[in-house]
Design a protein around this motif. Structure first.
Motif, PDB file in Angstrom:
ATOM      1  N   LYS A  73       0.898  -1.257  -0.066  1.00 26.46           N
ATOM      2  CA  LYS A  73      -0.122   0.096  -0.020  1.00 26.46           C
ATOM      3  C   LYS A  73       0.901   1.237  -0.044  1.00 26.46           C
ATOM      4  N   GLY A  74       0.064   2.279  -0.404  1.00 27.12           N
ATOM      5  CA  GLY A  74       0.771   3.662  -0.410  1.00 27.12           C
ATOM      6  C   GLY A  74      -0.142   4.620  -0.140  1.00 27.12           C
TER       7      GLY A  74
ATOM      8  N   PHE B 263       1.112 -11.225   6.891  1.00 26.44           N
ATOM      9  CA  PHE B 263       2.037 -10.271   7.002  1.00 26.44           C
ATOM     10  C   PHE B 263       1.761  -9.131   6.936  1.00 26.44           C
ATOM     11  N   GLU B 264       2.673  -7.995   7.267  1.00 28.02           N
ATOM     12  CA  GLU B 264       2.341  -6.527   7.103  1.00 28.02           C
ATOM     13  C   GLU B 264       2.160  -6.097   5.771  1.00 28.02           C
ATOM     14  N   GLY B 265       2.866  -6.629   4.785  1.00 27.36           N
ATOM     15  CA  GLY B 265       2.608  -5.895   3.371  1.00 27.36           C
ATOM     16  C   GLY B 265       3.691  -4.670   3.360  1.00 27.36           C
ATOM     17  N   LYS B 266       4.052  -4.355   2.188  1.00 32.64           N
ATOM     18  CA  LYS B 266       5.219  -3.461   2.129  1.00 32.64           C
ATOM     19  C   LYS B 266       4.470  -1.955   1.834  1.00 32.64           C
ATOM     20  N   LEU B 267       5.087  -0.962   2.289  1.00 33.25           N
ATOM     21  CA  LEU B 267       4.746   0.451   2.031  1.00 33.25           C
ATOM     22  C   LEU B 267       5.454   0.677   0.420  1.00 33.25           C
ATOM     23  N   LEU B 268       4.930   1.347  -0.333  1.00 34.45           N
ATOM     24  CA  LEU B 268       5.274   1.885  -1.523  1.00 34.45           C
ATOM     25  C   LEU B 268       5.334   3.150  -1.541  1.00 34.45           C
ATOM     26  N   HIS B 269       6.463   3.867  -1.715  1.00 31.37           N
ATOM     27  CA  HIS B 269       6.567   5.366  -1.644  1.00 31.37           C
ATOM     28  C   HIS B 269       7.783   5.791  -2.685  1.00 31.37           C
TER      29      HIS B 269
ATOM     30  N   LEU C 110       8.206   2.845   8.828  1.00 33.45           N
ATOM     31  CA  LEU C 110       7.772   2.289   7.555  1.00 33.45           C
ATOM     32  C   LEU C 110       8.071   0.846   7.529  1.00 33.45           C
ATOM     33  N   HIS C 111       8.357   0.117   8.285  1.00 30.91           N
ATOM     34  CA  HIS C 111       8.451  -1.300   8.273  1.00 30.91           C
ATOM     35  C   HIS C 111       9.065  -1.770   6.955  1.00 30.91           C
ATOM     36  N   GLU C 112       8.355  -2.698   6.386  1.00 28.28           N
ATOM     37  CA  GLU C 112       8.969  -3.045   5.101  1.00 28.28           C
ATOM     38  C   GLU C 112       8.683  -2.028   3.977  1.00 28.28           C
ATOM     39  N   HIS C 113       9.399  -1.645   3.134  1.00 26.97           N
ATOM     40  CA  HIS C 113       8.834  -0.496   2.276  1.00 26.97           C
ATOM     41  C   HIS C 113       9.981  -0.516   1.145  1.00 26.97           C
ATOM     42  N   GLU C 114       9.344   0.087   0.182  1.00 25.39           N
ATOM     43  CA  GLU C 114      10.066   0.030  -1.169  1.00 25.39           C
ATOM     44  C   GLU C 114       9.900   1.241  -1.851  1.00 25.39           C
ATOM     45  N   VAL C 115      11.211   2.156  -2.338  1.00 32.29           N
ATOM     46  CA  VAL C 115      11.084   3.366  -2.781  1.00 32.29           C
ATOM     47  C   VAL C 115      10.966   3.052  -4.398  1.00 32.29           C
ATOM     48  N   VAL C 116       9.996   3.646  -5.141  1.00 24.13           N
ATOM     49  CA  VAL C 116       9.678   3.689  -6.387  1.00 24.13           C
ATOM     50  C   VAL C 116      10.465   4.434  -7.102  1.00 24.13           C
TER      51      VAL C 116
END
Lengths: 551, 446
Positions: free
Chosen positions: A144-145, A500-506, A541-547
């Motif tokens: 999510k984001g 699981f928590e799922g990833k933050l997309l930012h 942020l926990h698990e996250h990914e910079v797009v």
């Protein structure tokens, strides 16, 4: 890491030109990988999808699932939950409540249970970003984001007034970094500030905004340009002025024209496609054909629909004056909150009735949009959850799009004058499964600039939804046989198998850091918190990914 | 975590440092502009703090207490966690209460534990602004952040509260005094009204003071709504409320002429006769005024993170307080599932109290019952409630020793910047350990 093979399914992967072809999908380390060259090599696990339909995980590009206004709606409406479906605690999962605004855990489970693996909240005041990150931590499974509200931000308005495009761009870059958001969103540009500064709203694209001397037109074009110049993966996300008002189609058309070829996404366009006289509800009608004609010939634009479904729901919006308007129209309880320097907010319960001419027309106008846009890659499915209806209505919308007799049956029971106010009766088009795969995953992923979502090519995120084909299309999409997310089997026939928590997309666009001093000076004069306490730090942020941004 | 039974060693006070932009969690203002001078494990200066904030920061001393006690005897952390988990999982009607003076991170785990054990979870909201929460569910709320008050509010009504003493920096930092974006002259650009039954210190700060008769808030608010709507009001309103019709008409006229009004209301409104209907009347009055101008309302919340507690309980369960999870899913009913009522009726058979002291402020029947059932208490101090606990954990203090998130009274989330380490675990650490053990016990049973 072990390999998983989804074997023998009928695959719909429009991005890679795969339209109903039987093939295997190989998954390793959470990604889709090439089939081994050695045909005898066995996967560690095989999921037999023979006879089943395989698609990428669904992507919801515009919904309201976290943050202050969503949580306020939960708080405000206990009456919608007693009789709603119960979400029971299990040894693996938390309990929750439904109604039109589910609690966080329920939201994650229900999206995943429906085969959606990614969702974006569409309207967050950056001052409340921390709140969203906290709720996201309790919204399991899905990635999510969120989009950051900028269209009524005072610094934005000042830079547009002063014709400072570099400072505008720098500020939006700084703000997205500070909030850890995904895209720049404008909601009723200028109109919300007019509402906050004494009531009222922007009448049109050229209404001046009190105190700032700028117009909605300048805000639209200025932010659109800044988003492009920053190379954001998703262009400016626009909620036009005059949402919901009869005759607003002209504002919408003028907004499209004002963009002059700049990339932009026009959201919940159903609510912005109305003809008629604002002072006379009986003249309310559809203007989708005229808008769609312009839209079809302007490839810089994309849209999502904001489909209305009949029943109880909640209107929630960053559009403060719209909340007041809906409260006046329906006389129901009303929440409004103005966020300093940044945004407004309105929450009002609403019931869409099939016997209401206006409501039934809204329903038809949404469907017209799906059916009149020639290129499905430019229209994404949405209900603007929960505004038009719940995200759980997507299977019903899919059924309406794939089966015109189902549309005709609804038209028989709704207000009889609906047929005169729109073209739905004449639209014979029926969506194919491949087109459904486009508007529910491939297209929204592409609009968002998510290269690894919405498809099953090599290197894609292993987000896969596997359906049991059925003549009952709604049932087929409501209850996937399997849902795989990050390469893990998370749902089996409606039951959660793993959480699981799922990833933050930012995003983290680069910006001119020499501008921060100016931003800080402004901030310290007017905000009620400290500048140093504004940015969200990585601990949230926990698990996250910079797009990545694009150049 | 220490396994020793003796009190943990408190580090020697040598290091000197300054923590800027720290946050005071003493009251709902959650001022985040503290500059704390820290010498070892003592805060020696708290620049920008009000009198309450100074007391909060400067009088903070780590007490030499055991990390935990069981039935009053020192115990190890692990022994205490085990006993706490046994109490909670063996109960049929466990209740979790407090939560308004701890971080959102800890609140999230507390609600999780309540969910796993099928308990009831409730916060101090049920005894302060709970009626405002119920009123909110009736009529909604037109509100704003405190920065909007600072930048725009030219007409401010304080109702049923005494911010000069309960929220000392509210006047200077957020509402009355500051120069705002559209109010360049600060106080001179604003009109302030105080409505209260007593002439408190706050009266001095107001331009207009309406000293109303006790228990007449509802009648006053309703009359003001009527005046605003053009309804003829019986002049006898003065006999009921102590305020003449002419004065009321004048105030309402001024409200209409304001550019941006706000009503900031306190527990003088929510905890006196009428309770939630008083809040409803005031929320409806503020809402109605939007026909003429912009007008907002906001409860003045007391505890540092009571607003966070409302938010956390809501996002996890769908309801703000008084939530029962015994059937495996959340149900909400103030009066039925609120702690003071549950205890007074003798219903709960175990309790977990976090950062709150109901033994010092609940009714006698509620206290008697709480004393009679097994309980788990998390508190930095040896509170009256900790004294009667079966298992008591000594915890570090949020904002002073532990990081995390708190929500200001206007729902703005703020991160804490702790001043110095504590030898005691945080609420979050204790609750996580209890949750882990609770899940193990439940798993073994199923």
């Amino acid at each position: 890491m072990s390999q998983l093979k989804i074997s023998g399914g009928t695959v719909y992967d429009p991005k890679n030109g795969v339209d109903g072809v039987i093939r295997d999908i190989w998954i390793e380390n959470g990604r889709v990988v090439a089939a081994p060259t050695d045909a005898n090599q066995k996967a560690h696990r095989v999921l037999d999808a023979t006879g089943l339909v395989v698609m990428p995980g669904g992507v919801d590009m515009h919904c309201h699932i976290a943050g202050p206004k969503v949580n306020t709606a939960r708080k405000m409406m206990p009456e919608t939950k007693r009789l709603a479906e119960k979400v029971h605690r299990t040894p693996l999962t938390r309990s929750g409540t439904m109604g039109s605004v589910p609690s966080t855990f329920a939201t994650g489970y229900k999206y995943a249970g429906m085969g959606y693996t990614t969702a974006f909240d569409a309207a967050i005041p950056p001052l409340a970003a921390r709140h969203v990150h906290e709720e996201f931590g309790d919204t399991p499974i899905i990635d999510k984001g969120f989009f950051v509200l900028v269209g009524n931000n005072h610094y934005v308005l000042q830079q547009i007034r002063d014709n400072e495009p570099e400072k505008l761009k720098g500020f939006i870059g700084w703000l997205l970094n500070a909030a850890k958001g995904y895209a720049a969103k404008i909601v009723n540009p200028g109109g919300v500030e007019i509402w906050k500064s004494g009531g009222g709203d922007a009448a049109g694209l050229d209404s001046p905004v009190d105190h700032f001397g700028v117009t909605p037109r300048q805000i639209v074009t200025g932010v659109a340009q800044a988003a492009m110049d920053l190379g954001l993966p998703h262009p400016v996300h626009i909620h036009c002025n005059n949402l919901g008002l009869p005759g607003n189609w002209q504002t919408t058309l003028a907004t499209m024209q004002a963009l002059e070829g700049r990339r932009a996404h026009l959201t919940h366009i159903q609510f912005h496609s109305y003809g008629g006289n604002p002072d006379d509800q009986s003249t309310f009608c559809s203007e989708v054909p005229r808008l769609a004609e312009y839209f079809n010939t302007h490839p810089n634009l994309t849209t999502d629909v904001g489909q209305v479904l009949f029943g109880e729901t909640t209107s929630m919006t960053g559009d403060g004056p719209l909340g007041y308007f809906l409260h006046q129209v329906y006389g129901r309880k009303w929440f409004s909150s103005d966020t300093e320097m940044e945004a407004g907010c309105g929450v009002v319960p609403i019931t869409y009735k099939d016997k209401s001419r206006v409501h039934a027309l809204q329903w038809a106008i949404g469907l017209e949009w799906y059916l009149l846009v020639d290129d499905p890659w430019r229209v994404a499915m949405s209900t603007d959850h929960p505004n038009g209806g719940s995200f759980l209505a997507y299977p019903e919308i899919i059924a309406l799009l794939m089966d015109r007799t189902r549309r005709e049956e609804v038209l028989k029971r709704v207000h009889p004058k609906v047929k005169d106010g729109c073209t739905l009766v004449d639209l014979k088009r029926e969506y194919t499964l491949n087109e459904i795969a486009i508007i529910t995953r491939a297209a929204p992923a592409r609009m968002l600039g998510l290269d690894r979502k919405g498809h099953l090519g090599i290197g894609a995120d292993a987000d896969v939804t596997i359906y049991t084909p059925s003549p009952d299309i709604q049932r087929m999409f409501e209850l996937p046989r399997y849902v795989i997310h990050h390469g893990e089997l998370v749902v089996e026939q409606g039951d959660i198998r793993k959480t699981f928590e799922g990833k933050l997309l930012h995003v983290a666009p680069s910006y001119d850091e020499s501008l921060v001093g100016d931003i800080q000076t402004w901030f310290e004069k007017y905000y009620s918190i400290q500048f140093a306490n504004y940015p969200v730090d990585e601990s949230y942020l926990h698990e996250h990914e910079v797009v990545a941004t694009r150049r | 975590m220490s396994t020793a039974i003796a009190p943990p060693a408190i580090p020697a006070a040598t290091e000197l440092k300054v923590v800027k932009d720290a946050t005071c969690t003493f009251c709902g203002c959650v001022c985040d502009d503290m500059e704390l001078t820290v010498e070892g494990n003592t805060i020696t200066k708290a620049k920008n703090a009000c009198v309450l904030g100074k007391a909060w920061f400067l009088n903070h001393h780590a007490e030499e207490r055991p990390v935990a006690t069981i039935e009053g005897q020192p115990a190890t952390f692990e022994q205490a966690v085990e006993r706490a988990a046994q109490i909670l999982t063996n109960a049929t009607f466990p209740i979790t209460y407090g939560l308004s003076d701890t971080t959102c991170e800890a609140q999230r785990v507390a609600v999780a534990i309540s969910d796993w054990i099928g308990g009831t979870v409730d916060t101090t909201t049920s005894v302060c602004h709970g009626p405002s929460g119920m009123a909110f569910q009736g009529v909604g709320e037109v509100t704003c952040t405190l920065g909007e008050v600072k930048n725009r509010a030219d007409f401010i009504i304080f109702w049923g509260g005494n911010p000069a003493e309960s929220h000392p920096r509210h006047f200077t930092k957020y509402s009355l005094m500051p120069k705002g974006e559209f109010l360049p002259n600060g106080r001179k650009d604003r009109t302030a009204v105080l409505i209260d039954v007593r002439k408190t210190k706050s009266a001095r700060a107001a331009d207009i003071f309406l000293q109303i008769k006790p228990r007449s808030d509802f009648e006053l608010a309703w009359a003001m709504r009527g005046i605003a709507a053009g309804v003829e009001i019986d002049p006898d309103i003065e006999k009921v409320t102590g305020i003449s019709l002419d004065v009321l008409k004048d105030v309402v006229a001024q409200m209409k002429q304001a550019k941006f009004g706000v009503i900031l209301f306190g527990m003088g409104l929510t905890m006196t006769r009428g309770k939630h209907i008083n809040s409803e009347a005031v929320l409806a009055l503020a809402r109605d005024m939007n026909k003429y101008t912009r007008f907002t309302a906001k409860p003045m919340r007391g505890h540092g993170n009571v607003t966070g507690a409302d938010n956390v309980v809501t996002w996890q369960t769908g309801y703000p307080f008084g939530v029962n999870l015994n059937r495996g899913y959340p149900r909400f009913n103030p009066g039925e599932f609120t702690t003071s009522d549950v205890l007074a009726r003798g219903e709960a058979d175990a309790a977990m109290i976090i950062a709150s002291d109901p033994m010092s402020n609940f009714s006698q029947p509620a206290r008697d019952h709480l004393r009679s059932i097994p309980s788990v208490v998390l508190d930095p101090k040896l509170s009256d409630t900790a004294k009667v606990a079966t298992v008591a954990f000594t915890t570090s203090v949020y904002g002073i020793n532990t990081p995390g998130t708190v929500y200001r009274m206007d729902d703005v989330p703020i991160s804490l910047r702790p001043a110095f380490d504590s030898p005691y675990p945080s609420d979050l650490e204790v609750l996580k350990a209890i949750e882990k053990r609770v899940k193990e016990i439940l798993q073994a049973r199923s």
